[in-house]
Design a protein around this motif. Structure first.
Motif, mmCIF file in Angstrom:
data_model
loop_
_atom_site.group_PDB
_atom_site.id
_atom_site.type_symbol
_atom_site.label_atom_id
_atom_site.label_comp_id
_atom_site.label_asym_id
_atom_site.label_seq_id
_atom_site.Cartn_x
_atom_site.Cartn_y
_atom_site.Cartn_z
ATOM 1 N N GLY A 113 45.386 35.817 41.145
ATOM 2 C CA GLY A 113 45.125 35.555 39.731
ATOM 3 C C GLY A 113 44.198 34.377 39.514
ATOM 4 N N ALA A 114 44.358 33.313 40.309
ATOM 5 C CA ALA A 114 43.480 32.148 40.170
ATOM 6 C C ALA A 114 42.050 32.480 40.577
ATOM 7 C CB ALA A 114 44.018 30.990 41.004
ATOM 8 N N VAL A 115 41.879 33.255 41.649
ATOM 9 C CA VAL A 115 40.526 33.621 42.103
ATOM 10 C C VAL A 115 39.831 34.498 41.065
ATOM 11 C CG1 VAL A 115 39.231 34.887 43.851
ATOM 12 C CG2 VAL A 115 41.094 33.368 44.542
ATOM 13 N N VAL A 116 40.532 35.508 40.557
ATOM 14 C CA VAL A 116 39.934 36.389 39.555
ATOM 15 C C VAL A 116 39.619 35.620 38.272
ATOM 16 C CG1 VAL A 116 40.343 38.423 38.111
ATOM 17 C CG2 VAL A 116 41.038 38.437 40.508
ATOM 18 N N SER A 117 40.503 34.725 37.868
ATOM 19 C CA SER A 117 40.273 33.937 36.650
ATOM 20 C C SER A 117 39.085 33.005 36.811
ATOM 21 C CB SER A 117 41.533 33.142 36.306
ATOM 22 O OG SER A 117 42.646 33.979 36.119
ATOM 23 N N PHE A 118 38.942 32.406 38.004
ATOM 24 C CA PHE A 118 37.793 31.517 38.223
ATOM 25 C C PHE A 118 36.479 32.298 38.182
ATOM 26 C CE2 PHE A 118 34.721 29.766 41.265
ATOM 27 C CZ PHE A 118 34.465 28.548 40.652
ATOM 28 N N MET A 119 36.448 33.455 38.811
ATOM 29 C CA MET A 119 35.215 34.244 38.788
ATOM 30 C C MET A 119 34.871 34.693 37.373
ATOM 31 S SD MET A 119 35.325 36.520 42.311
ATOM 32 C CE MET A 119 36.816 37.403 41.853
ATOM 33 N N ALA A 120 35.878 35.108 36.613
ATOM 34 C CA ALA A 120 35.618 35.522 35.235
ATOM 35 C C ALA A 120 35.157 34.351 34.380
ATOM 36 C CB ALA A 120 36.881 36.146 34.639
ATOM 37 N N SER A 121 35.780 33.193 34.548
ATOM 38 C CA SER A 121 35.398 32.015 33.764
ATOM 39 C C SER A 121 34.001 31.545 34.124
ATOM 40 C CB SER A 121 36.415 30.891 33.993
ATOM 41 O OG SER A 121 37.714 31.309 33.664
ATOM 42 N N PHE A 122 33.656 31.575 35.410
ATOM 43 C CA PHE A 122 32.319 31.166 35.831
ATOM 44 C C PHE A 122 31.263 32.119 35.279
ATOM 45 C CE2 PHE A 122 28.759 30.661 38.752
ATOM 46 C CZ PHE A 122 28.687 29.283 38.876
ATOM 47 N N ALA A 123 31.571 33.399 35.262
ATOM 48 C CA ALA A 123 30.618 34.363 34.715
ATOM 49 C C ALA A 123 30.448 34.184 33.209
ATOM 50 C CB ALA A 123 31.081 35.786 35.032
ATOM 51 N N LEU A 124 31.528 33.902 32.496
ATOM 52 C CA LEU A 124 31.449 33.747 31.046
ATOM 53 C C LEU A 124 30.707 32.485 30.627
ATOM 54 C CD1 LEU A 124 35.038 34.888 29.982
ATOM 55 C CD2 LEU A 124 32.893 36.108 29.592
ATOM 56 N N THR A 125 30.749 31.458 31.452
ATOM 57 C CA THR A 125 30.133 30.182 31.078
ATOM 58 C C THR A 125 28.788 29.921 31.733
ATOM 59 O OG1 THR A 125 31.435 29.094 32.824
ATOM 60 C CG2 THR A 125 32.328 29.082 30.581
ATOM 61 N N SER A 137 32.486 39.360 23.295
ATOM 62 C CA SER A 137 33.472 40.446 23.359
ATOM 63 C C SER A 137 34.282 40.383 24.651
ATOM 64 C CB SER A 137 32.761 41.790 23.243
ATOM 65 O OG SER A 137 32.053 41.884 22.033
ATOM 66 N N VAL A 138 33.617 40.084 25.770
ATOM 67 C CA VAL A 138 34.333 39.994 27.047
ATOM 68 C C VAL A 138 35.322 38.837 27.015
ATOM 69 C CG1 VAL A 138 34.069 39.574 29.514
ATOM 70 C CG2 VAL A 138 32.477 41.083 28.336
ATOM 71 N N ARG A 139 34.875 37.696 26.490
ATOM 72 C CA ARG A 139 35.772 36.540 26.400
ATOM 73 C C ARG A 139 36.932 36.824 25.453
ATOM 74 N NH1 ARG A 139 36.191 31.857 23.242
ATOM 75 N NH2 ARG A 139 37.102 30.105 24.387
ATOM 76 N N PHE A 140 36.672 37.478 24.354
ATOM 77 C CA PHE A 140 37.742 37.826 23.424
ATOM 78 C C PHE A 140 38.710 38.820 24.050
ATOM 79 C CE2 PHE A 140 39.498 40.507 20.046
ATOM 80 C CZ PHE A 140 40.101 39.538 19.253
ATOM 81 N N TYR A 141 38.197 39.713 24.886
ATOM 82 C CA TYR A 141 39.055 40.688 25.570
ATOM 83 C C TYR A 141 40.035 39.982 26.506
ATOM 84 C CZ TYR A 141 40.410 44.404 28.791
ATOM 85 O OH TYR A 141 41.137 45.267 29.581
ATOM 86 N N PHE A 142 39.550 38.959 27.230
ATOM 87 C CA PHE A 142 40.440 38.220 28.117
ATOM 88 C C PHE A 142 41.477 37.436 27.324
ATOM 89 C CE2 PHE A 142 37.082 38.783 31.347
ATOM 90 C CZ PHE A 142 37.869 39.149 32.423
ATOM 91 N N LEU A 143 41.048 36.736 26.281
ATOM 92 C CA LEU A 143 41.966 35.886 25.529
ATOM 93 C C LEU A 143 42.922 36.686 24.664
ATOM 94 C CD1 LEU A 143 39.587 32.986 24.430
ATOM 95 C CD2 LEU A 143 41.022 33.164 26.453
ATOM 96 N N ALA A 144 42.591 37.932 24.350
ATOM 97 C CA ALA A 144 43.498 38.753 23.550
ATOM 98 C C ALA A 144 44.795 39.046 24.279
ATOM 99 C CB ALA A 144 42.819 40.064 23.158
ATOM 100 N N GLY A 145 44.767 38.910 25.610
ATOM 101 C CA GLY A 145 46.001 39.114 26.365
ATOM 102 C C GLY A 145 47.084 38.101 26.048
ATOM 103 N N LEU A 146 46.710 36.936 25.507
ATOM 104 C CA LEU A 146 47.712 35.943 25.134
ATOM 105 C C LEU A 146 48.548 36.396 23.948
ATOM 106 C CD1 LEU A 146 45.538 32.709 25.424
ATOM 107 C CD2 LEU A 146 47.311 33.465 27.009
#
Length: 308
Positions: A113-125, A137-146
């Motif tokens: 989970g940490a590796v996937v989250s880091f790769m997604a965060s690095f790609a988004l920023t 939209s991609v960032r909102f898709y990830f944060l909508a899980g909260l």
């Protein structure tokens, strides 16, 4: 040849002027008093909040030392304290196997989970999207899980595990834990990477470093507080998680420590003393983790909050 020195006489005009102590203005004194009162009030409020947070933990520890018959009748009695509840927990529960299962699930799910989250965060920023709306939209898709409750996911994940043939295995817990942890991890990591200076990465790229080298040698060393916060929160979540493990695990040999408390509740009776003792044993590793890494947790939560 001798040289004579004349003694220096003080200036009479300077000696006549009295030295008066500096007096603070009334407004300065009032502001100092208000500041002091504010500090005392803030300290008292902090101690009160800390006491209210620690009180349930102390209450559970105290009830774990009382017999089940006195917990409901006289819970404030301190005359019959005993360690029999802990002996019953150790004798009736395979705690070593439970902790082993929990550690296996925690290490696998938290790492992935940490590796996937880091790769997604690095790609988004850091990655340049052709359309700004796609990045949002991609960032909102990830944060909508909260915003998705865990109980809504129980039946769909149960059906997916049956279809994949992984029901009742470690993978039945690891995959949902990874999916649930990604939104929170992405929220923390993207908040830090937004304030991270991109000049360091540009300098490393100009020196010939590739993308993997930039992430491993430049970005990750500066993200240690945030990474530590992500790992600690995810490990504590795995230790406390109950709905998924109670539905997706049907083998007692694969049970985690979160199921230890439910073992003392039957259909018609409840062993409150054993339940409190099991809850205390589940809380002890989490309290130890917080005590050892609280500095990293505070630094990770405040990282990126203030621009330098």
């Amino acid at each position: 040849m001798t040289q004579t020195t004349t003694p220096m006489t003080p200036n009479p005009e300077l000696s006549r002027t009295p030295v008066t102590p500096t007096r603070r203005a009334p407004n300065d004194l009032r502001s100092m008093r208000r500041r002091r009162v504010g500090l005392y009030a803030g300290g008292a409020a902090a101690y009160l909040i800390t006491f209210l947070i620690i009180l349930p933990i102390l209450w559970i520890a105290l009830l774990s030392l009382e017999p089940s018959r006195t917990i409901l009748s006289d819970p404030f009695s301190l005359r019959s304290l005993t360690f029999d509840n802990y002996r019953d927990v150790v004798a009736s529960l395979p705690l070593v196997q439970m902790y082993k299962n929990t550690i296996i699930v925690a290490v696998a799910s938290v790492t992935i989970g940490a590796v996937v989250s880091f790769m997604a965060s690095f790609a988004l920023t850091r990655m340049v999207f052709r359309r700004r709306a796609a990045q949002f939209s991609v960032r909102f898709y990830f944060l909508a899980g909260l915003a998705v409750p865990v109980y809504v996911l129980l039946f769909p994940i149960y059906r997916i595990d049956l279809a994949l043939g992984i029901f009742g295995t470690y993978a039945a817990l690891i995959l949902p834990y990874i999916a649930v942890s990604i939104p929170f991890n992405t929220l923390l990591l993207t908040g830090f990477l937004r304030e991270f200076p991109a000049e360091l990465e540009e300098a490393a790229i100009m020196d010939g470093a590739g993308l993997f080298r930039v992430c491993w040698s430049v970005v990750l060393p500066t993200m240690r507080p945030v990474i530590a916060t992500v790992l600690i929160f995810n490990v504590v979540y795995v230790f406390n998680e109950f709905p998924f493990v109670s539905i997706l695990i049907n083998d007692p040999n694969l049970a985690t420590v979160s199921l230890a408390v439910s073992r003392f509740q039957g259909q018609y009776t409840v062993n409150y003393g054993g339940m409190m003792a099991a809850a205390t044993l589940v809380l002890l590793p989490q309290l130890a983790i917080y005590a050892l890494f609280q500095r990293h947790v505070i630094a990770g939560l405040t990282a990126g909050a203030v621009k330098g």
